[in-house]
Design a protein around this motif. Sequence first.
Motif, PDB file in Angstrom:
ATOM      1  N   SER A 239      12.125  10.436   7.484  1.00 19.35           N
ATOM      2  CA  SER A 239      11.806  11.742   6.904  1.00 19.35           C
ATOM      3  C   SER A 239      12.764  12.121   5.779  1.00 19.35           C
ATOM      4  O   SER A 239      12.338  12.709   4.764  1.00 19.35           O
ATOM      5  N   ALA A 240      14.057  11.793   5.939  1.00 23.05           N
ATOM      6  CA  ALA A 240      15.025  12.159   4.902  1.00 23.05           C
ATOM      7  C   ALA A 240      14.758  11.401   3.608  1.00 23.05           C
ATOM      8  O   ALA A 240      14.795  11.972   2.507  1.00 23.05           O
ATOM      9  N   VAL A 241      14.465  10.107   3.729  1.00 24.17           N
ATOM     10  CA  VAL A 241      14.152   9.306   2.548  1.00 24.17           C
ATOM     11  C   VAL A 241      12.863   9.799   1.908  1.00 24.17           C
ATOM     12  O   VAL A 241      12.761   9.920   0.678  1.00 24.17           O
ATOM     13  N   ALA A 242      11.860  10.111   2.721  1.00 27.42           N
ATOM     14  CA  ALA A 242      10.589  10.600   2.192  1.00 27.42           C
ATOM     15  C   ALA A 242      10.775  11.921   1.459  1.00 27.42           C
ATOM     16  O   ALA A 242      10.120  12.180   0.435  1.00 27.42           O
ATOM     17  N   ALA A 243      11.671  12.775   1.963  1.00 30.90           N
ATOM     18  CA  ALA A 243      11.917  14.059   1.299  1.00 30.90           C
ATOM     19  C   ALA A 243      12.534  13.856  -0.083  1.00 30.90           C
ATOM     20  O   ALA A 243      12.176  14.544  -1.053  1.00 30.90           O
ATOM     21  N   VAL A 244      13.467  12.908  -0.188  1.00 31.66           N
ATOM     22  CA  VAL A 244      14.064  12.600  -1.488  1.00 31.66           C
ATOM     23  C   VAL A 244      13.005  12.045  -2.437  1.00 31.66           C
ATOM     24  O   VAL A 244      12.972  12.399  -3.628  1.00 31.66           O
ATOM     25  N   MET A 245      12.142  11.173  -1.927  1.00 32.66           N
ATOM     26  CA  MET A 245      11.094  10.592  -2.756  1.00 32.66           C
ATOM     27  C   MET A 245      10.154  11.657  -3.298  1.00 32.66           C
ATOM     28  O   MET A 245       9.616  11.532  -4.406  1.00 32.66           O
ATOM     29  N   GLU A 246       9.944  12.735  -2.535  1.00 27.04           N
ATOM     30  CA  GLU A 246       9.047  13.802  -2.972  1.00 27.04           C
ATOM     31  C   GLU A 246       9.698  14.690  -4.029  1.00 27.04           C
ATOM     32  O   GLU A 246       9.034  15.151  -4.967  1.00 27.04           O
ATOM     33  N   ARG A 247      11.026  14.891  -3.921  1.00 21.30           N
ATOM     34  CA  ARG A 247      11.715  15.813  -4.830  1.00 21.30           C
ATOM     35  C   ARG A 247      12.162  15.159  -6.131  1.00 21.30           C
ATOM     36  O   ARG A 247      12.202  15.807  -7.176  1.00 21.30           O
ATOM     37  N   GLN A 248      12.509  13.902  -6.079  1.00 22.50           N
ATOM     38  CA  GLN A 248      13.152  13.261  -7.220  1.00 22.50           C
ATOM     39  C   GLN A 248      12.286  12.138  -7.792  1.00 22.50           C
ATOM     40  O   GLN A 248      11.478  11.531  -7.084  1.00 22.50           O
ATOM     41  N   ASN A 249      12.512  11.852  -9.075  1.00 20.69           N
ATOM     42  CA  ASN A 249      11.914  10.688  -9.703  1.00 20.69           C
ATOM     43  C   ASN A 249      12.685   9.435  -9.274  1.00 20.69           C
ATOM     44  O   ASN A 249      13.834   9.498  -8.826  1.00 20.69           O
ATOM     45  N   VAL A 250      12.049   8.281  -9.465  1.00 20.76           N
ATOM     46  CA  VAL A 250      12.668   7.033  -9.037  1.00 20.76           C
ATOM     47  C   VAL A 250      14.035   6.826  -9.687  1.00 20.76           C
ATOM     48  O   VAL A 250      14.988   6.382  -9.041  1.00 20.76           O
ATOM     49  N   GLY A 251      14.168   7.180 -10.949  1.00 18.68           N
ATOM     50  CA  GLY A 251      15.426   6.974 -11.646  1.00 18.68           C
ATOM     51  C   GLY A 251      16.561   7.798 -11.097  1.00 18.68           C
ATOM     52  O   GLY A 251      17.735   7.507 -11.371  1.00 18.68           O
ATOM     53  N   GLU A 252      16.243   8.845 -10.334  1.00 21.67           N
ATOM     54  CA  GLU A 252      17.278   9.714  -9.762  1.00 21.67           C
ATOM     55  C   GLU A 252      17.691   9.296  -8.355  1.00 21.67           C
ATOM     56  O   GLU A 252      18.617   9.875  -7.801  1.00 21.67           O
ATOM     57  N   TRP A 253      17.022   8.318  -7.786  1.00 18.44           N
ATOM     58  CA  TRP A 253      17.338   7.932  -6.402  1.00 18.44           C
ATOM     59  C   TRP A 253      18.710   7.274  -6.338  1.00 18.44           C
ATOM     60  O   TRP A 253      19.084   6.452  -7.200  1.00 18.44           O
ATOM     61  N   CYS A 254      19.440   7.604  -5.308  1.00 15.95           N
ATOM     62  CA  CYS A 254      20.733   6.957  -5.086  1.00 15.95           C
ATOM     63  C   CYS A 254      20.518   5.593  -4.428  1.00 15.95           C
ATOM     64  O   CYS A 254      19.402   5.249  -4.018  1.00 15.95           O
ATOM     65  N   ALA A 255      21.604   4.846  -4.282  1.00 17.47           N
ATOM     66  CA  ALA A 255      21.507   3.504  -3.705  1.00 17.47           C
ATOM     67  C   ALA A 255      20.995   3.548  -2.272  1.00 17.47           C
ATOM     68  O   ALA A 255      20.200   2.707  -1.845  1.00 17.47           O
ATOM     69  N   ALA A 256      21.431   4.541  -1.512  1.00 16.50           N
ATOM     70  CA  ALA A 256      21.005   4.642  -0.110  1.00 16.50           C
ATOM     71  C   ALA A 256      19.500   4.863  -0.010  1.00 16.50           C
ATOM     72  O   ALA A 256      18.827   4.319   0.867  1.00 16.50           O
ATOM     73  N   THR A 257      18.960   5.679  -0.920  1.00 15.57           N
ATOM     74  CA  THR A 257      17.515   5.932  -0.913  1.00 15.57           C
ATOM     75  C   THR A 257      16.752   4.666  -1.273  1.00 15.57           C
ATOM     76  O   THR A 257      15.738   4.339  -0.641  1.00 15.57           O
ATOM     77  N   ARG A 258      17.237   3.954  -2.268  1.00 15.79           N
ATOM     78  CA  ARG A 258      16.568   2.701  -2.643  1.00 15.79           C
ATOM     79  C   ARG A 258      16.567   1.706  -1.494  1.00 15.79           C
ATOM     80  O   ARG A 258      15.555   1.060  -1.210  1.00 15.79           O
ATOM     81  N   VAL A 259      17.720   1.600  -0.841  1.00 16.43           N
ATOM     82  CA  VAL A 259      17.806   0.677   0.298  1.00 16.43           C
ATOM     83  C   VAL A 259      16.856   1.112   1.404  1.00 16.43           C
ATOM     84  O   VAL A 259      16.168   0.296   2.038  1.00 16.43           O
ATOM     85  N   GLY A 260      16.783   2.429   1.655  1.00 15.66           N
ATOM     86  CA  GLY A 260      15.876   2.932   2.686  1.00 15.66           C
ATOM     87  C   GLY A 260      14.429   2.632   2.385  1.00 15.66           C
ATOM     88  O   GLY A 260      13.650   2.256   3.265  1.00 15.66           O
ATOM     89  N   VAL A 261      14.054   2.785   1.108  1.00 19.56           N
ATOM     90  CA  VAL A 261      12.663   2.511   0.704  1.00 19.56           C
ATOM     91  C   VAL A 261      12.344   1.033   0.866  1.00 19.56           C
ATOM     92  O   VAL A 261      11.301   0.658   1.444  1.00 19.56           O
ATOM     93  N   LEU A 262      13.218   0.173   0.363  1.00 19.66           N
ATOM     94  CA  LEU A 262      12.968  -1.269   0.460  1.00 19.66           C
ATOM     95  C   LEU A 262      12.962  -1.737   1.917  1.00 19.66           C
ATOM     96  O   LEU A 262      12.157  -2.598   2.288  1.00 19.66           O
ATOM     97  N   SER A 263      13.830  -1.165   2.736  1.00 19.85           N
ATOM     98  CA  SER A 263      13.869  -1.551   4.153  1.00 19.85           C
ATOM     99  C   SER A 263      12.566  -1.189   4.848  1.00 19.85           C
ATOM    100  O   SER A 263      12.019  -1.972   5.628  1.00 19.85           O
ATOM    101  N   PHE A 264      12.076   0.035   4.564  1.00 21.59           N
ATOM    102  CA  PHE A 264      10.809   0.441   5.168  1.00 21.59           C
ATOM    103  C   PHE A 264       9.668  -0.464   4.714  1.00 21.59           C
ATOM    104  O   PHE A 264       8.857  -0.928   5.530  1.00 21.59           O
ATOM    105  N   LEU A 265       9.575  -0.700   3.390  1.00 26.24           N
ATOM    106  CA  LEU A 265       8.495  -1.536   2.874  1.00 26.24           C
ATOM    107  C   LEU A 265       8.571  -2.951   3.439  1.00 26.24           C
ATOM    108  O   LEU A 265       7.541  -3.560   3.763  1.00 26.24           O
ATOM    109  N   ARG A 266       9.783  -3.481   3.578  1.00 24.34           N
ATOM    110  CA  ARG A 266       9.944  -4.812   4.177  1.00 24.34           C
ATOM    111  C   ARG A 266       9.388  -4.841   5.593  1.00 24.34           C
ATOM    112  O   ARG A 266       8.627  -5.732   5.962  1.00 24.34           O
ATOM    113  N   ASP A 267       9.768  -3.841   6.396  1.00 27.18           N
ATOM    114  CA  ASP A 267       9.290  -3.792   7.779  1.00 27.18           C
ATOM    115  C   ASP A 267       7.780  -3.598   7.834  1.00 27.18           C
ATOM    116  O   ASP A 267       7.093  -4.174   8.694  1.00 27.18           O
TER     117      ASP A 267
END
Length: 265
Positions: free
Chosen positions: A97-125
């Motif tokens: 939910s926390a990663v999804a909230a960041v994805m809704e508020r921010q553009n991809v270029g604004e994501w921090c490293a933790a958000t990117r890792v969270g997105v890739l980890s979810f997509l991998r799974d």
Amino acid sequence: AMHGLEGFCELAVWLTRLAVRGRYRREDDDGPEYEASEPPPLVELAEVKLSPGPLLSPAMKDSETMAFTCWHLVNETSWPEIARMLMLSSHMAGACSAVAAVMERQNVGEWCAATRVGVLSFLRDEVCAGDKVRKVFAHKLRELDRIQERKRAEDAALRKTKEAGKPRGAGEAGKGKPMTAMELMKVLHAKDPQPFECKFKGQAFPGTVQLEADQPRILADGKVFETAMEWVLHVRGKDKVPGLAIKTVIFYKGKALRECEDELL
């Protein structure tokens, strides 16, 4: 930084496409297989409903949604919203939910490293949970099982061959095929550990059998010989003896090995 963002987006788009395909395009495990070079048959794909967000027109009302065919939906622009939709509709929605909230508020270029890792980890799974990937994993596991079964069969056959080729003991020497010189020397040594003699030009050169890990070796003239032929060649030098005649030049208790073998067989 821009290069890193482009690489991240490229990977994320690829994973999102795989995840969408795995989520909405189920293929029967018992169905036909398709070659990678051939396009799969057309399959009716599920519709994905997206809420208003950066992907959709701002003119849409908050209560409106738009339906898309998911197979053609994922691209370099739409993937963040589709990935977020997959995230919120998965069984991991609470943890993401926390990663999804960041994805809704921010553009991809604004994501921090933790958000990117969270997105890739979810997509991998999500990709690994798809039918296609599970089918590949199952195929690989079956392949490993077949390899292990073949290896066990080969090991069993090898053990059987080794058992059949073991030198026979004194009590077993009444039957079977002829033994090699070393096998025969081992049997005779087991019966009575007397020295052997290699005779050459009227001289007798003594040697004894030593067992190491049940493997016979010959100790003679301060040297260790792995085979009877090595011992004979050491004694005779350049004067070689045919392999079949080796039992005629090695003696045990005054008898040639050939004669000892005939008595045993």
